[in-house]
Motif scaffolding. Structure first.
Motif, PDB file in Angstrom:
ATOM      1  N   LEU A  56     -44.946 -29.985   8.775  1.00 41.73           N
ATOM      2  CA  LEU A  56     -45.569 -30.016   7.457  1.00 41.73           C
ATOM      3  C   LEU A  56     -45.738 -28.601   6.902  1.00 41.73           C
ATOM      4  O   LEU A  56     -45.553 -28.363   5.697  1.00 41.73           O
ATOM      5  N   GLU A  57     -46.056 -27.665   7.769  1.00 39.03           N
ATOM      6  CA  GLU A  57     -46.240 -26.285   7.315  1.00 39.03           C
ATOM      7  C   GLU A  57     -44.922 -25.685   6.842  1.00 39.03           C
ATOM      8  O   GLU A  57     -44.898 -24.917   5.872  1.00 39.03           O
ATOM      9  N   SER A  58     -43.819 -26.029   7.493  1.00 38.30           N
ATOM     10  CA  SER A  58     -42.510 -25.535   7.052  1.00 38.30           C
ATOM     11  C   SER A  58     -42.138 -26.118   5.691  1.00 38.30           C
ATOM     12  O   SER A  58     -41.576 -25.427   4.839  1.00 38.30           O
ATOM     13  N   ILE A  59     -42.450 -27.401   5.490  1.00 39.57           N
ATOM     14  CA  ILE A  59     -42.198 -28.016   4.183  1.00 39.57           C
ATOM     15  C   ILE A  59     -43.024 -27.310   3.113  1.00 39.57           C
ATOM     16  O   ILE A  59     -42.533 -27.016   2.008  1.00 39.57           O
ATOM     17  N   TRP A  60     -44.263 -27.027   3.449  1.00 39.97           N
ATOM     18  CA  TRP A  60     -45.128 -26.323   2.504  1.00 39.97           C
ATOM     19  C   TRP A  60     -44.550 -24.938   2.176  1.00 39.97           C
ATOM     20  O   TRP A  60     -44.536 -24.518   1.016  1.00 39.97           O
ATOM     21  N   SER A  61     -44.064 -24.240   3.179  1.00 44.23           N
ATOM     22  CA  SER A  61     -43.480 -22.903   2.956  1.00 44.23           C
ATOM     23  C   SER A  61     -42.262 -22.971   2.050  1.00 44.23           C
ATOM     24  O   SER A  61     -42.024 -22.073   1.235  1.00 44.23           O
ATOM     25  N   VAL A  98     -36.001 -35.407  -1.431  1.00 41.80           N
ATOM     26  CA  VAL A  98     -34.796 -34.754  -0.895  1.00 41.80           C
ATOM     27  C   VAL A  98     -34.203 -33.800  -1.931  1.00 41.80           C
ATOM     28  O   VAL A  98     -33.786 -32.678  -1.601  1.00 41.80           O
ATOM     29  N   ARG A  99     -34.184 -34.248  -3.169  1.00 47.12           N
ATOM     30  CA  ARG A  99     -33.646 -33.391  -4.226  1.00 47.12           C
ATOM     31  C   ARG A  99     -34.500 -32.127  -4.379  1.00 47.12           C
ATOM     32  O   ARG A  99     -33.959 -31.018  -4.513  1.00 47.12           O
ATOM     33  N   THR A 100     -35.812 -32.273  -4.315  1.00 42.65           N
ATOM     34  CA  THR A 100     -36.700 -31.111  -4.445  1.00 42.65           C
ATOM     35  C   THR A 100     -36.498 -30.126  -3.305  1.00 42.65           C
ATOM     36  O   THR A 100     -36.446 -28.904  -3.511  1.00 42.65           O
ATOM     37  N   LEU A 101     -36.380 -30.638  -2.087  1.00 38.27           N
ATOM     38  CA  LEU A 101     -36.346 -29.779  -0.909  1.00 38.27           C
ATOM     39  C   LEU A 101     -34.968 -29.181  -0.635  1.00 38.27           C
ATOM     40  O   LEU A 101     -34.861 -28.029  -0.185  1.00 38.27           O
ATOM     41  N   LEU A 102     -33.906 -29.943  -0.873  1.00 43.05           N
ATOM     42  CA  LEU A 102     -32.573 -29.482  -0.469  1.00 43.05           C
ATOM     43  C   LEU A 102     -31.682 -29.064  -1.632  1.00 43.05           C
ATOM     44  O   LEU A 102     -30.864 -28.150  -1.479  1.00 43.05           O
ATOM     45  N   SER A 103     -31.825 -29.712  -2.759  1.00 41.86           N
ATOM     46  CA  SER A 103     -30.893 -29.448  -3.871  1.00 41.86           C
ATOM     47  C   SER A 103     -31.459 -28.451  -4.876  1.00 41.86           C
ATOM     48  O   SER A 103     -30.767 -27.514  -5.295  1.00 41.86           O
ATOM     49  N   GLU A 104     -32.708 -28.647  -5.273  1.00 45.13           N
ATOM     50  CA  GLU A 104     -33.270 -27.832  -6.346  1.00 45.13           C
ATOM     51  C   GLU A 104     -33.956 -26.563  -5.841  1.00 45.13           C
ATOM     52  O   GLU A 104     -34.229 -25.660  -6.630  1.00 45.13           O
ATOM     53  N   SER A 105     -34.245 -26.481  -4.551  1.00 44.26           N
ATOM     54  CA  SER A 105     -34.892 -25.276  -4.012  1.00 44.26           C
ATOM     55  C   SER A 105     -33.851 -24.181  -3.813  1.00 44.26           C
ATOM     56  O   SER A 105     -32.642 -24.450  -3.729  1.00 44.26           O
ATOM     57  N   ILE A 106     -34.305 -22.937  -3.727  1.00 47.94           N
ATOM     58  CA  ILE A 106     -33.379 -21.834  -3.498  1.00 47.94           C
ATOM     59  C   ILE A 106     -32.801 -21.959  -2.091  1.00 47.94           C
ATOM     60  O   ILE A 106     -33.375 -22.604  -1.212  1.00 47.94           O
ATOM     61  N   SER A 107     -31.658 -21.343  -1.847  1.00 45.99           N
ATOM     62  CA  SER A 107     -30.899 -21.569  -0.616  1.00 45.99           C
ATOM     63  C   SER A 107     -31.685 -21.200   0.645  1.00 45.99           C
ATOM     64  O   SER A 107     -31.601 -21.907   1.660  1.00 45.99           O
ATOM     65  N   VAL A 108     -32.470 -20.126   0.585  1.00 44.86           N
ATOM     66  CA  VAL A 108     -33.202 -19.735   1.795  1.00 44.86           C
ATOM     67  C   VAL A 108     -34.267 -20.775   2.133  1.00 44.86           C
ATOM     68  O   VAL A 108     -34.557 -21.018   3.312  1.00 44.86           O
ATOM     69  N   CYS A 109     -34.858 -21.399   1.127  1.00 45.56           N
ATOM     70  CA  CYS A 109     -35.858 -22.450   1.372  1.00 45.56           C
ATOM     71  C   CYS A 109     -35.193 -23.704   1.936  1.00 45.56           C
ATOM     72  O   CYS A 109     -35.726 -24.359   2.836  1.00 45.56           O
ATOM     73  N   ALA A 110     -34.025 -24.033   1.399  1.00 42.75           N
ATOM     74  CA  ALA A 110     -33.280 -25.177   1.932  1.00 42.75           C
ATOM     75  C   ALA A 110     -32.893 -24.935   3.388  1.00 42.75           C
ATOM     76  O   ALA A 110     -32.932 -25.852   4.217  1.00 42.75           O
ATOM     77  N   ALA A 111     -32.507 -23.683   3.703  1.00 44.04           N
ATOM     78  CA  ALA A 111     -32.165 -23.346   5.089  1.00 44.04           C
ATOM     79  C   ALA A 111     -33.387 -23.464   5.995  1.00 44.04           C
ATOM     80  O   ALA A 111     -33.284 -23.881   7.152  1.00 44.04           O
ATOM     81  N   LEU A 112     -34.554 -23.128   5.466  1.00 48.25           N
ATOM     82  CA  LEU A 112     -35.780 -23.195   6.246  1.00 48.25           C
ATOM     83  C   LEU A 112     -36.153 -24.631   6.586  1.00 48.25           C
ATOM     84  O   LEU A 112     -36.627 -24.915   7.698  1.00 48.25           O
ATOM     85  N   ILE A 113     -35.898 -25.565   5.671  1.00 51.30           N
ATOM     86  CA  ILE A 113     -36.402 -26.924   5.836  1.00 51.30           C
ATOM     87  C   ILE A 113     -35.361 -27.913   6.361  1.00 51.30           C
ATOM     88  O   ILE A 113     -35.704 -28.979   6.887  1.00 51.30           O
ATOM     89  N   LEU A 120     -20.305 -19.476   5.275  1.00 51.06           N
ATOM     90  CA  LEU A 120     -20.652 -18.240   5.976  1.00 51.06           C
ATOM     91  C   LEU A 120     -21.736 -17.456   5.226  1.00 51.06           C
ATOM     92  O   LEU A 120     -21.618 -16.244   5.014  1.00 51.06           O
ATOM     93  N   GLU A 121     -22.777 -18.164   4.821  1.00 50.26           N
ATOM     94  CA  GLU A 121     -23.906 -17.513   4.161  1.00 50.26           C
ATOM     95  C   GLU A 121     -24.833 -16.966   5.248  1.00 50.26           C
ATOM     96  O   GLU A 121     -25.677 -17.678   5.790  1.00 50.26           O
ATOM     97  N   PHE A 122     -24.658 -15.695   5.567  1.00 52.13           N
ATOM     98  CA  PHE A 122     -25.260 -15.116   6.756  1.00 52.13           C
ATOM     99  C   PHE A 122     -26.791 -15.179   6.757  1.00 52.13           C
ATOM    100  O   PHE A 122     -27.410 -15.517   7.765  1.00 52.13           O
ATOM    101  N   MET A 123     -27.414 -14.846   5.636  1.00 50.53           N
ATOM    102  CA  MET A 123     -28.877 -14.852   5.593  1.00 50.53           C
ATOM    103  C   MET A 123     -29.404 -16.265   5.828  1.00 50.53           C
ATOM    104  O   MET A 123     -30.363 -16.469   6.594  1.00 50.53           O
ATOM    105  N   GLU A 124     -28.800 -17.236   5.171  1.00 55.18           N
ATOM    106  CA  GLU A 124     -29.245 -18.623   5.306  1.00 55.18           C
ATOM    107  C   GLU A 124     -29.002 -19.131   6.731  1.00 55.18           C
ATOM    108  O   GLU A 124     -29.837 -19.861   7.288  1.00 55.18           O
TER     109      GLU A 124
END
Length: 1045
Positions: free
Chosen positions: A450-455, A503-518, A545-549
């Motif tokens: 839950l904390e990761s989703i919040w982040s 799912v759209r909020t967390l994976l599609s509409e969020s920035i790439s680093v946030c999608a990678a986090l969740i 090959l998005e290295f940061m993500e």
């Protein structure tokens, strides 16, 4: 009861035989009458034999019951004795007819009448058997009485804030009623309190249920509707639920559910419940098929308390039906409101009754509204809440199609209360709650998820504040004393049609680093329909090959795996991640930055197991990436990066050509590895020992010599003297490997050094250091062995002990091929097995010396000897000896078992046999014995098995409730068991056959068991704190702060 019925006829026959023997005794002097009476006895024995055969055939499916098997065996032994004595009596009778009268009289006056002697033996045998049955029945009654007053290991916890209603007493009466139905159905609207009522009863079940009560929750997830009509998927989910139930009652280990179909699992369920008397709570059932499968089980006295909202299930004919109506909840709704609003009766505004009426007195709606109005006494606020509830209920999104028509109005009101509760919350709490629709709430979800989703939502406020708002509003529920959350099924239903938006909020509409986090968290804890999009998102990061993500994704993947609540969940998730990551590693290493490669190696140590390194090594060799890894190894400055790199390369070296393996060995910074073996660097010990073990496996003596040149051997000796028990264990294992590979250690580890080491280390290493391989075997071993063997076959205990002492030099040379052929080709081992089984007091020293000889043969000779010991059940004899009431024998038996299991090369064979025979479960049950000595040694042996055992061994222990039993020993307060759970965790930390990630999941599982078993006890705070500290220290490489001097 079945056992008594099976043997009732046998008891009647034996009673009749006693009468017949009396008649035979009276007729003994009458040579014409005695044969006829003897024939009557023979006929009785034939009838008895036929009865026993019929019983075995009729009850073949019940022969797993130990009491039934033992009684039939005793009946068989009785028939054998009767047959022998009757035959001898007939032989005497025939001689009587031929002998001379005067000679018979003289002989009878001197030695007694032989026929009367056999008649007396027959009568004694019959009376003994009848007394044995009465004694068995009496003992069984005593045990049943004790069991009735003993709390069960499986328990159901009641809900707080739900008052006891009249319905509770009524349902309890139905369950206690003699001849009542086996099923009691509690039916009512969603959220009306069915589960709360059922848990109130199951948390304190009627005394009739001597095996306690247990809950198994199904929910909509386990229904054909949720599976879109797929029969196979529904059966798969039902298998998971029943298997979880079997694990809870100790009839299955976690991994056994893999590959089983529903019929197989139902057969296991039938076997597991035979003879049990348990209240089984089947909560939130959506399919009549589920109830039918449980009620069709036979040969048990279980009853089933079923909660359901489905009217089809309500129509089951063979069930007592209890419906929770509005009148039932009306009597408790005010108490629910008071509990959740934190108000007293005097503080409650008069309009509270209007609110209760608007809520329909529905418990869940009342609870939500009560928490929304917590500590609020102003009348206008309550009136506004009533008005808003009506508005929200009118505008609330309609319930999905699977809600019954009669539920619709109630469901709209509940949904309206959710809307009201959300409206009173800050915007960030509302948005966070909505994305929780992506999570599967079938099982409790860890706080880290839950904390990761919040982040990922990039909100400014603190996570604890936001999640506490949701808990206060009854929208999610925090488990007591655990960092876990779950959700009421009605709240989950409210979020059902919001999954795609989440799912759209967390994976599609969020920035790439946030999608990678969740993404990885959703892959592990998301709904089935969410895992697919999460996997696609992860694959897209690797493809582009998005290295940061990728670096963020690898870190979150490791965290998500470590948060898994069960080994099965961990294994399935780990396998999924390895399939995603595995094919991309070689390419990423080829083009990736050093930081990214460092992140990959860290993830590999968690995600990849030994079998995965075969494909990894091949792909890296094909891509030419191994050289890059070797080059980066030389520039690792950070210790964490160094040990992860070294560990991965060492495991890869096991699956590459010799040239590459030599290159890895030569480039490994062995001097830095040696430095990390200092006692103060304990957090790195486990991974360093793993690395050294892999390198020695490949490089053999060459690798050992490289390690000795870097001072690894000296660091190991320092650990033996000053390290923790875990570090000592790993050091002993490493030094033994060095010795077995022929390393010249006598110079630094001679007798002068050994005397200063802890006794375990000294015993483990002395035969490698003090045993001079250059000394030739004694001349003519065949001749001296035959003399000794002749002695050990004698009856005189003194001669046997002398023979055992004479065999010790042979035991020291047991690995010599000539001695091995000599020993294994003799009858020595059969004799040792018989000596261990002696029960006479004067044979105690013989048994003790025999156990010592067995230990010496196993530790020196290894697998061939252990294999023979297992064939002759010598290991099981030692376990029996460990349970006797003579301290010396118990210690001898345990010490022999300890050495064989922990240090002998054939110890793994013993553990395999334990798994096959169910010996581990029997050892766990020894923790319930009355004798403190037996319990203490059983605990030590279980820790030994944990140290050297495999994952199935440990899972079998956990499924047998070893943790709960150890907690019970600590609660009893006896001195030998202080810190029993911590010692078990300490053994788990020493285990080399379990991956670090698996070990972490197991320890969290143990912690949950401890919290549940000790809840409410005076030791709760101190015991949980000590276990948490032990787990925390073990994570750093140690589970004990004690140093062994």
């Amino acid at each position: 009861m079945d056992v008594v019925q099976v043997l009732a006829s046998a008891t009647q026959l034996v009673s009749a035989m006693v009468t017949a023997v009396g008649a035979l005794e009276q007729a003994a002097a009458d040579l014409a009458e005695a044969p006829r009476r003897l024939q009557v006895l023979e006929d009785f024995v034939s009838d008895l034999d036929a009865l026993a055969q019929q019983a075995r055939q009729r009850h073949a499916h019940k022969m797993h019951g130990p009491q039934l098997e033992r009684q039939l065996q005793s009946l068989g032994r009785l028939m054998d004795q009767l047959g022998t004595n009757i035959a001898k009596a007939r032989q005497v009778l025939s001689k009587k007819g031929r002998g001379k009268a005067f000679a018979r009289v003289v002989k009878s006056s001197v030695v007694g009448d032989p026929l009367m002697r056999y008649v007396k033996l027959i009568r004694d045998d019959l009376n003994w058997w009848l007394e044995l049955q009465e004694l068995t029945q009496s003992v069984g009654d005593v045990i049943a009485s004790t069991a009735k007053s003993t709390p069960s290991l499986v328990r159901v916890k009641s809900e707080r804030g739900y008052p006891v209603s009249k319905k509770c007493s009524y349902v309890r009466e139905l369950l206690e009623r003699d001849g009542g139905h086996r099923v009691v159905l509690i039916v009512g609207l969603s959220g009306i309190g069915k589960s709360c009522l059922a848990r109130q009863i199951a948390s304190d079940p009627p005394g009739y249920f001597v095996d306690g009560a247990i809950e198994i929750s199904f929910g909509r997830w386990c229904s054909r509707t949720a599976c879109n009509g797929s029969r196979s998927e529904y059966h798969k989910r039902l298998v998971r639920k029943i298997c979880k139930f079997l694990v809870q009652i100790g009839s299955m280990i976690v991994k056994e559910e893999m590959g089983k179909d529903l019929d197989d699992v139902c057969c296991l369920l039938q076997t597991a419940l035979v003879g049990r008397n348990m209240l089984i709570l089947l909560d939130d059932v959506w399919e009549q098929d589920i109830v039918d499968r449980f009620t069709k089980l036979y040969d048990n006295d279980c009853r089933h308390l079923v909660t359901t909202r489905d009217e089809a299930i309500y129509e089951i004919a063979e069930a007592e039906k209890v419906e929770i109506s509005k009148d039932d909840i009306k009597e408790i709704s005010k108490e629910i409101l008071l509990y959740h609003s934190l108000l007293s009766v005097g503080e409650l505004p008069p309009v509270a009754e209007v609110l209760l009426d608007r809520c329909g007195h529905h418990p869940l709606t009342v609870a939500v509204m009560g928490k929304a109005l917590r500590k609020e006494t102003r009348v206008e606020k309550w009136e506004k809440a009533i008005s808003n509830l009506s508005t929200y209920a009118t505008c609330a999104p309609g319930p999905v199609s699977y809600v019954n028509e009669k539920d619709v109005e109630s469901t709209l009101t509940i949904f309206g209360s959710f809307e009201y509760s959300l409206e009173a919350m800050p915007e960030n709490s509302r948005s966070f709650f909505m994305v929780l629709a992506a999570i599967s709430w079938e099982e409790p979800v860890p706080e880290a998820c839950l904390e990761s989703i919040w982040s990922a939502l990039l909100q400014d406020s603190l996570f604890p504040l936001v999640v506490s708002k949701l808990v206060e509003g009854s929208l999610i529920i925090k488990l007591e004393d655990q960092l876990l959350y779950h959700m009421h099924d009605m709240v989950s239903l409210y979020l059902e049609n919001k999954t795609n938006d989440a799912v759209r909020t967390l994976l599609s509409e969020s920035i790439s680093v946030c999608a990678a986090l969740i993404a990885s968290w959703l892959f592990v804890f998301g709904k089935e329909c969410v895992k697919g999009p999460a996997e696609q998102k992860m694959r897209s990061f690797f493809s582009l090959l998005e290295f940061m993500e990728i670096e963020i994704l690898l870190g979150s993947t490791t965290q998500a795996l470590m948060a898994c609540r069960s080994i099965s969940n961990f294994e399935s998730s780990r396998l999924g991640f390895s399939k995603i990551l595995g094919p991309r590693i070689a390419e990423i290493i080829s083009v990736g930055s050093p930081d990214l490669i460092f992140a990959i190696t860290k993830a590999i140590t968690v995600i990849f197991f030994q079998a995965d390194y075969v494909n990894l090594a091949q792909s890296l060799e094909t891509a030419g990436s191994i050289d890059k890894l070797i080059d980066l190894l030389g520039v690792c400055e950070d210790t964490s990066t160094l040990v992860n790199f070294s560990s991965v390369l060492a495991k890869i070296s096991e699956h590459v050509d010799a040239t590459t393996a030599d290159e890895i060995l030569s480039r490994t910074p062995m001097d830095r590895m040696a430095d990390l073996l200092c006692p103060e660097n304990e957090q790195w010990h486990e991974i360093v020992f793993t690395t050294l073990s892999s390198l020695t496996k490949v490089g053999k003596l060459k690798a050992v010599e490289t390690m000795i040149e870097s001072g690894v051997d000296k660091k190991l000796l320092v650990l033996l003297g000053n390290g923790s028990e875990i570090s000592q264990h790993h050091a002993i294992t490493m030094l033994k490997t060095f010795c077995e590979l022929g390393a010249p250690l006598q110079g630094c580890m001679g007798p002068g050094v050994l005397v200063h080491l802890p006794w375990r280390a000294r015993i483990s290493l002395e035969r490698f250091v003090l045993f001079d391989q250059s000394v030739p075997p004694s001349p003519k071993p065949q001749q001296s062995f035959e003399v000794i063997l002749h002695k050990i076959l004698q009856k005189d205990n003194k001669e046997i002990i002398e023979a055992i002492q004479g065999l010790l030099p042979f035991a020291e040379r047991a690995n010599d091929s000539r001695v091995q052929d000599l020993l294994l080709g003799s009858i020595l081992f059969d004799r040792l097995a018989l000596l261990l089984q002696r029960r006479e007091v004067e044979s105690n020293q013989v048994r003790s010396q025999t156990a010592f000889l067995v230990m010496k043969l196993a530790c020196t000779g290894g697998e061939p000897y252990v294999h023979r010991f297992l064939e002759l059940n010598i290991v099981l004899n030692l376990i029996d000896m460990m349970q006797c009431n003579i301290d010396e024998l118990q210690d001898s038996a345990y010490y022999a078992l300890h050495q064989i299991i922990v240090f002998a090369k054939g110890g793994s064979l013993v553990l395999q046999r334990f798994l096959q025979l169910g010996t581990i479960e029997k050892l766990v049950n020894l923790l319930d014995r009355k004798s403190l000595k037996t319990k203490d040694l059983a605990m030590q042996l279980l820790v030994d098995i944990t140290v050297v055992g495999t994952k199935p061994c440990i899972e079998r222990m956990l499924a047998s409730h070893v943790v709960e039993k150890l907690v019970a020993l600590e609660k009893a307060g006896d001195e030998p068991f202080n810190g029993a759970v911590s010692r078990y965790i300490q053994g788990l930390n020493m285990c080399k056959n379990v991956q670090s990630a698996e070990r972490a999941v197991m320890k969290q599982h143990i912690l949950r068991k401890v919290r549940s078993a000790v809840r409410g006890h005076i030791l709760e705070a101190s015991l949980v704190a000590s276990v948490e500290a032990c787990i925390a220290e073990g994570t750093k490489g140690a589970s004990s702060s004690r140093k062994k001097k």
